[in-house]
Design a protein around this motif. Sequence first.
Motif, PDB file in Angstrom:
ATOM      1  N   UNK A 165     -15.924 -25.699  28.836  1.00 30.84           N
ATOM      2  CA  UNK A 165     -16.487 -25.016  27.671  1.00 30.84           C
ATOM      3  C   UNK A 165     -15.614 -25.129  26.426  1.00 30.84           C
ATOM      4  N   UNK A 166     -14.366 -25.527  26.587  1.00 30.15           N
ATOM      5  CA  UNK A 166     -13.402 -25.519  25.488  1.00 30.15           C
ATOM      6  C   UNK A 166     -13.396 -26.866  24.779  1.00 30.15           C
ATOM      7  N   UNK A 167     -13.618 -26.835  23.459  1.00 32.66           N
ATOM      8  CA  UNK A 167     -13.627 -28.049  22.647  1.00 32.66           C
ATOM      9  C   UNK A 167     -12.264 -28.340  22.027  1.00 32.66           C
ATOM     10  N   UNK A 201      -3.165 -20.215  21.729  1.00 34.13           N
ATOM     11  CA  UNK A 201      -3.171 -19.311  20.572  1.00 34.13           C
ATOM     12  C   UNK A 201      -4.539 -19.265  19.908  1.00 34.13           C
ATOM     13  N   UNK A 202      -5.284 -20.355  20.025  1.00 32.99           N
ATOM     14  CA  UNK A 202      -6.593 -20.449  19.385  1.00 32.99           C
ATOM     15  C   UNK A 202      -7.418 -21.468  20.151  1.00 32.99           C
ATOM     16  N   UNK A 203      -8.718 -21.184  20.303  1.00 34.48           N
ATOM     17  CA  UNK A 203      -9.616 -22.134  20.954  1.00 34.48           C
ATOM     18  C   UNK A 203     -10.951 -22.166  20.225  1.00 34.48           C
ATOM     19  N   UNK A 204     -11.690 -23.244  20.428  1.00 33.09           N
ATOM     20  CA  UNK A 204     -13.080 -23.358  19.967  1.00 33.09           C
ATOM     21  C   UNK A 204     -13.938 -23.514  21.214  1.00 33.09           C
ATOM     22  N   UNK A 205     -14.999 -22.676  21.309  1.00 34.18           N
ATOM     23  CA  UNK A 205     -15.870 -22.676  22.479  1.00 34.18           C
ATOM     24  C   UNK A 205     -17.159 -21.929  22.146  1.00 34.18           C
ATOM     25  N   UNK A 233      -9.264 -31.611  30.768  1.00 37.73           N
ATOM     26  CA  UNK A 233     -10.328 -32.319  30.066  1.00 37.73           C
ATOM     27  C   UNK A 233     -10.702 -31.707  28.728  1.00 37.73           C
ATOM     28  N   UNK A 234      -9.840 -30.877  28.156  1.00 39.68           N
ATOM     29  CA  UNK A 234     -10.107 -30.299  26.835  1.00 39.68           C
ATOM     30  C   UNK A 234      -9.982 -31.421  25.808  1.00 39.68           C
ATOM     31  N   UNK A 255     -17.578 -20.792  18.317  1.00 38.75           N
ATOM     32  CA  UNK A 255     -16.695 -20.028  17.453  1.00 38.75           C
ATOM     33  C   UNK A 255     -15.259 -20.489  17.645  1.00 38.75           C
ATOM     34  N   UNK A 256     -14.427 -20.187  16.661  1.00 34.51           N
ATOM     35  CA  UNK A 256     -12.982 -20.271  16.830  1.00 34.51           C
ATOM     36  C   UNK A 256     -12.531 -18.869  17.200  1.00 34.51           C
ATOM     37  N   UNK A 257     -11.637 -18.763  18.188  1.00 34.31           N
ATOM     38  CA  UNK A 257     -11.276 -17.438  18.685  1.00 34.31           C
ATOM     39  C   UNK A 257      -9.857 -17.447  19.221  1.00 34.31           C
TER      40      UNK A 257
END
Length: 197
Positions: free
Chosen positions: A108-110, A88-92, A136-137, A69-71
């Motif tokens: 876990x963070x893409x 402010x926003x992450x995808x995971x 490593x993101x 999800x984007x969150x």
Amino acid sequence: MSEWADPEPYAALRRLAGEVADVVGVGKVEVAGGTVVVSLPPVKRHEVAVWRLWRQLDAQVGASHPGCIAYSGASVEDPDLGRLRRPDLMVFPAVCLEDEGTPLRPADVLLAVEIVSWANPRGDYGEKVADYAAMGIPHYVIVDPRGGTGVVHATPGYRHRTPFVFGDTVRVGPWKLDTSVLLTYGPPRATCGGSAS
């Protein structure tokens, strides 16, 4: 190079950050550079950018990365680096939210996205680039409403950088972001009621 954190002082900083985060009216609370970093609550156009980018990403990540999800609203932590960041926003993966009270692991963070604030623009372009790269993101996007610009950073080590201006459609890994929906900082065009201010 990022320094390795001494676990005892970092644990104390994490406790302090948790106490500060409980104070009403405080914005982001992070740990970086051996200190607790507190940001002011964001302005409306900052939040509009987060919301509009979230909508675009959330519509795409399910297809490219099932279960992700984007969150907006989560933190990512690397105790070995002594870093606690709240992009402010992450995808995971959505399942990460089931670990109540635990920040995300960098693995876990893409994608991390930061909307540059009026208060501390240097942090997004300097310290956070180094921190997210060291964590490593894979992708880090800076959106700068001060001048309507931004940069897409990609691994390895964020050596690949793609600048953009608001209005461009930019590729971030498997996703596309239409930046024409973003607003620059400045006087508001109208109030919520529709009259000019």
